[in-house]
Design a protein around this motif. Structure first.
Motif, PDB file in Angstrom:
ATOM      1  N   LEU A  87       0.807  -1.224   0.000  1.00 16.69           N
ATOM      2  CA  LEU A  87       0.000   0.000   0.000  1.00 16.69           C
ATOM      3  C   LEU A  87       0.843   1.279   0.000  1.00 16.69           C
ATOM      4  O   LEU A  87       0.328   2.352   0.277  1.00 16.69           O
ATOM      5  CB  LEU A  87      -0.956  -0.026   1.205  1.00 16.69           C
ATOM      6  N   ARG A 332     -14.953  -4.704  10.099  1.00 17.91           N
ATOM      7  CA  ARG A 332     -13.597  -4.142  10.204  1.00 17.91           C
ATOM      8  C   ARG A 332     -12.768  -4.438   8.958  1.00 17.91           C
ATOM      9  O   ARG A 332     -12.156  -3.556   8.366  1.00 17.91           O
ATOM     10  CB  ARG A 332     -12.914  -4.694  11.470  1.00 17.91           C
ATOM     11  N   THR A 336     -10.801  -1.599   3.863  1.00 14.26           N
ATOM     12  CA  THR A 336      -9.866  -1.284   2.775  1.00 14.26           C
ATOM     13  C   THR A 336     -10.578  -1.292   1.423  1.00 14.26           C
ATOM     14  O   THR A 336     -10.434  -0.360   0.622  1.00 14.26           O
ATOM     15  CB  THR A 336      -8.695  -2.294   2.771  1.00 14.26           C
ATOM     16  N   LYS A 347      -2.919   6.483   1.526  1.00 14.96           N
ATOM     17  CA  LYS A 347      -2.968   5.616   2.713  1.00 14.96           C
ATOM     18  C   LYS A 347      -1.805   5.953   3.638  1.00 14.96           C
ATOM     19  O   LYS A 347      -0.647   5.821   3.250  1.00 14.96           O
ATOM     20  CB  LYS A 347      -2.930   4.146   2.291  1.00 14.96           C
ATOM     21  N   PHE A 380      -9.174   3.963  10.805  1.00 16.42           N
ATOM     22  CA  PHE A 380      -9.442   2.657  11.407  1.00 16.42           C
ATOM     23  C   PHE A 380      -8.090   2.056  11.756  1.00 16.42           C
ATOM     24  O   PHE A 380      -7.060   2.601  11.371  1.00 16.42           O
ATOM     25  CB  PHE A 380     -10.224   1.733  10.458  1.00 16.42           C
ATOM     26  N   HIS A 382      -5.448  -0.887  14.203  1.00 16.25           N
ATOM     27  CA  HIS A 382      -5.116  -1.926  15.178  1.00 16.25           C
ATOM     28  C   HIS A 382      -4.901  -1.235  16.527  1.00 16.25           C
ATOM     29  O   HIS A 382      -3.776  -0.862  16.870  1.00 16.25           O
ATOM     30  CB  HIS A 382      -3.861  -2.663  14.711  1.00 16.25           C
ATOM     31  N   HIS A 389      -4.855   3.627  10.714  1.00 18.03           N
ATOM     32  CA  HIS A 389      -4.723   3.835   9.271  1.00 18.03           C
ATOM     33  C   HIS A 389      -5.545   5.063   8.907  1.00 18.03           C
ATOM     34  O   HIS A 389      -6.771   5.061   9.045  1.00 18.03           O
ATOM     35  CB  HIS A 389      -5.241   2.622   8.509  1.00 18.03           C
ATOM     36  N   ASN A 391      -6.860   7.133   6.051  1.00 20.64           N
ATOM     37  CA  ASN A 391      -7.095   7.032   4.608  1.00 20.64           C
ATOM     38  C   ASN A 391      -7.708   8.329   4.119  1.00 20.64           C
ATOM     39  O   ASN A 391      -8.821   8.678   4.524  1.00 20.64           O
ATOM     40  CB  ASN A 391      -8.043   5.873   4.305  1.00 20.64           C
ATOM     41  N   GLU A 420       3.211  -0.449   9.797  1.00 21.90           N
ATOM     42  CA  GLU A 420       3.300  -1.812   9.258  1.00 21.90           C
ATOM     43  C   GLU A 420       3.373  -1.874   7.732  1.00 21.90           C
ATOM     44  O   GLU A 420       3.770  -2.896   7.199  1.00 21.90           O
ATOM     45  CB  GLU A 420       2.116  -2.665   9.750  1.00 21.90           C
ATOM     46  N   HIS A 421       3.009  -0.821   7.012  1.00 25.52           N
ATOM     47  CA  HIS A 421       3.022  -0.926   5.546  1.00 25.52           C
ATOM     48  C   HIS A 421       4.392  -0.634   4.953  1.00 25.52           C
ATOM     49  O   HIS A 421       4.657  -0.983   3.812  1.00 25.52           O
ATOM     50  CB  HIS A 421       2.004   0.030   4.918  1.00 25.52           C
TER      51      HIS A 421
HETATM   52  C1  MLT Z   1      -5.685  -3.129   7.504  1.00 26.09           C
HETATM   53  O1  MLT Z   1      -5.363  -3.078   8.689  1.00 26.09           O
HETATM   54  O2  MLT Z   1      -6.836  -3.444   7.153  1.00 26.09           O
HETATM   55  C2  MLT Z   1      -4.660  -2.857   6.512  1.00 26.09           C
HETATM   56  O3  MLT Z   1      -3.423  -2.494   6.983  1.00 26.09           O
HETATM   57  C3  MLT Z   1      -5.067  -2.331   5.194  1.00 26.09           C
HETATM   58  C4  MLT Z   1      -5.281  -0.862   5.084  1.00 26.09           C
HETATM   59  O4  MLT Z   1      -4.619  -0.084   5.757  1.00 26.09           O
HETATM   60  O5  MLT Z   1      -6.109  -0.475   4.261  1.00 26.09           O
END
Ligand code: MLT
Ligand code: FAD
Ligand code: ZN
Length: 465
Positions: A87, A332, A336, A347, A380, A382, A389, A391, A420-421
């Protein structure tokens, strides 16, 4: 006059670089037709694209090494590509590179159940790896919504995180050894499966998260885990992120906690519109969590009673059976694709110290709108890892004002511009915000030592030279 005893017709000198590649791989696996190259030349978000000189599809590490040597001899840059679900624009060409697809490296050795390890090639998808582990009575610790396309090699190259990092760690924590082709065509390999082996630099650790800039991962030895016997999943509605963080403090006390993921009302609406799923609760809430517990005995009761006694919880839905749990996860996991259906997002995958997250969430949407009028930010992520994230929908592909505003805000709050990306090409201009000049100099020195010609994924991490 030549001393070469071989008849010229039996071993012709390749007329061009491409014909040399065809000699190595066979015609079918050197793609130069624009229509056939196209799917390798645009990233998952559709924001990044470029033209490859050729797309090559080697079958094994020896062929990968031969292609790398051919490129090194001509100084031709290489973009390694796995499932092309990255991404940050790191898996597609910027112009004129050879895209080296690992898709044909699809073999796996039988699971070593005694050691709880597997040796597997780079092109295998995460979903196939998960299935192989499951069939052997074990599980793979990394899970992410791109599981059906993302590959072992790509997830190692990005040090992918995903949905269960708080329990099992990111990809680096699963890697015991790797085989990789270095930019000079040498193959390095440490695949004995020794979990304790302190003999000098950890090259597997260095290549993990190197985003294809130091070498090409061709095979890996990965750790597997004992699977839980039972899972319980809750979708929870709360008033705000601040309430969610307060609940996180208590849920962390559950030894069975496996995942805690957050999103907001705008994302919930996009997902319902996109998937046709019903709104799970009457009315609108400021924040939603998916919480999953997993253990050797049924964790449903301890999760339910904790949520029952938590004043932050406005509403909750529970599931213990797989189809119902998957239906809750869909709210959840579909973020994406729902966001991608609404536009081409910028992103921005960031981490914040938990103590600064509420402040970040309260200001980031306004920061985006003031940087690029008309733009909007959907958040959204973790929650358990402090990873949101961001967006951004609205800006043109090359309008980076909102990216700049978000990443500077993250840095000012003590966060990181990538959780993480990775950095890819998308975030290269901002690397200096959260890595010191000494850090960047050390990373450049490693890059120069292993890849003095700069042929391995140029532009990624450090930007255009
Ligand atoms: C996620 O946690 O769903 C992914 O890292 C993908 C995203 O960021 O779109
Ligand atoms: P690619 O996209 O092909 O490549 C990614 C990078 O790795 C590029 O720089 C490429 O050059 C390099 N690379 C690929 N293969 C190799 C190799 N064998 N050797 C060396 N370099 C290589 N990411 C997360 O971390 N967590 C998530 O939860 C998550 N969820 C996602 C959900 C969706 C729906 C989507 C589309 C993406 C998601 N991602 C997530 C991002 C993406 O799936 C990961 O970054 C993944 O690790 C990329 O794997 P890939 O095989 O697709 O690699
Ligand atoms: Zn993620």
């Amino acid at each position: 006059v030549t001393n070469d005893p071989r008849p010229a017709t039996r071993n012709p000198q390749p007329a061009t670089f491409e014909s040399h590649l065809r000699t190595i791989l066979g015609d079918a696996h050197v793609i130069t037709d624009p229509d056939l190259k196209a799917s390798y030349e645009t990233d998952w978000t559709r924001r990044f694209s470029g033209s490859a000189r050729a797309v090559v599809r080697p079958a094994d590490a020896k062929q990968v090494a031969a292609v790398v040597r051919a490129c090194a001899a001509e100084g031709i840059p290489i973009v390694p590509q796995g499932g092309n679900t990255g991404l940050v624009g790191g898996s597609i060409p910027r112009g004129g590179e050879v895209v080296l697809s690992l898709a044909r490296l699809g073999a796996a050795e039988p699971v070593d159940t005694m050691a709880a390890q597997i040796t597997i090639e780079a092109g295998v998808t995460v979903a196939s790896l998960q299935n192989l582990a499951r069939d052997a009575g074990l599980m793979y610790g990394v899970d992410l919504a791109s599981r059906d396309s993302a590959t072992v090699g790509g997830t190692i190259a990005t040090n992918a995180g995903g949905l269960r990092v708080l329990r099992y760690g990111a990809t680096r924590a699963q890697v015991i050894g790797i085989q990789a082709v270095l930019p000079n065509g040498e193959i390095i390999e440490r695949m004995s499966g020794l979990t304790k082996d302190n003999t000098g630099y950890d090259l597997a650790g260095l290549l993990t998260g190197s985003e294809g800039t130091l070498g090409i991962v061709t095979r890996a030895r990965l750790k597997l885990w004992n699977p839980p016997v039972a899972r319980a999943t809750a979708l929870v509605a709360l008033d705000s992120l601040s309430e969610a963080i307060s609940l996180l403090g208590r849920v962390r006390g559950l030894a069975s906690l496996d995942a805690i993921e957050a999103f907001f009302n705008d994302g919930m609406q996009l997902v319902c519109d996109h998937t046709g799923a019903p709104r799970p609760f009457p009315g609108v809430s400021g924040c939603y969590l998916v919480i999953e517990c997993a253990a050797q005995s049924d964790p449903a009761e301890e999760l339910a009673s904790l949520l029952d006694g938590s004043p932050e919880v406005k509403a909750a839905a529970f599931a213990t059976e797989r189809p119902q749990r998957e239906a809750l996860w869909r709210y959840r996991e579909a973020h994406t694709e729902a966001i991608g259906a609404a536009g081409v997002p910028h992103k921005l995958d960031v981490t914040l110290p938990l103590a600064r997250m509420v402040e970040f969430e309260a200001t980031v949407r306004a920061a985006v709108e003031s940087a690029t009028p008309g733009a909007r930010a959907i958040l959204f992520g973790h929650l358990g890892d402090g990873n949101l994230h961001v967006n951004v929908l609205g800006p043109a592909d090359d309008d980076e004002r909102a990216d700049d505003a978000v990443l500077r805000l993250v840095a000012s709050l003590g966060g990181s511009i990538s959780a993480e990306h990775g950095i890819g090409v998308a975030k290269a201009p901002w690397l200096h915000l959260t890595r010191s000049p000494a850090d960047i100099a050390a990373m450049r020195a490693i890059k120069a030592a292993l890849d003095p010609q700069g042929i391995m994924n140029p532009g990624v991490i450090f930007g255009a030279q």
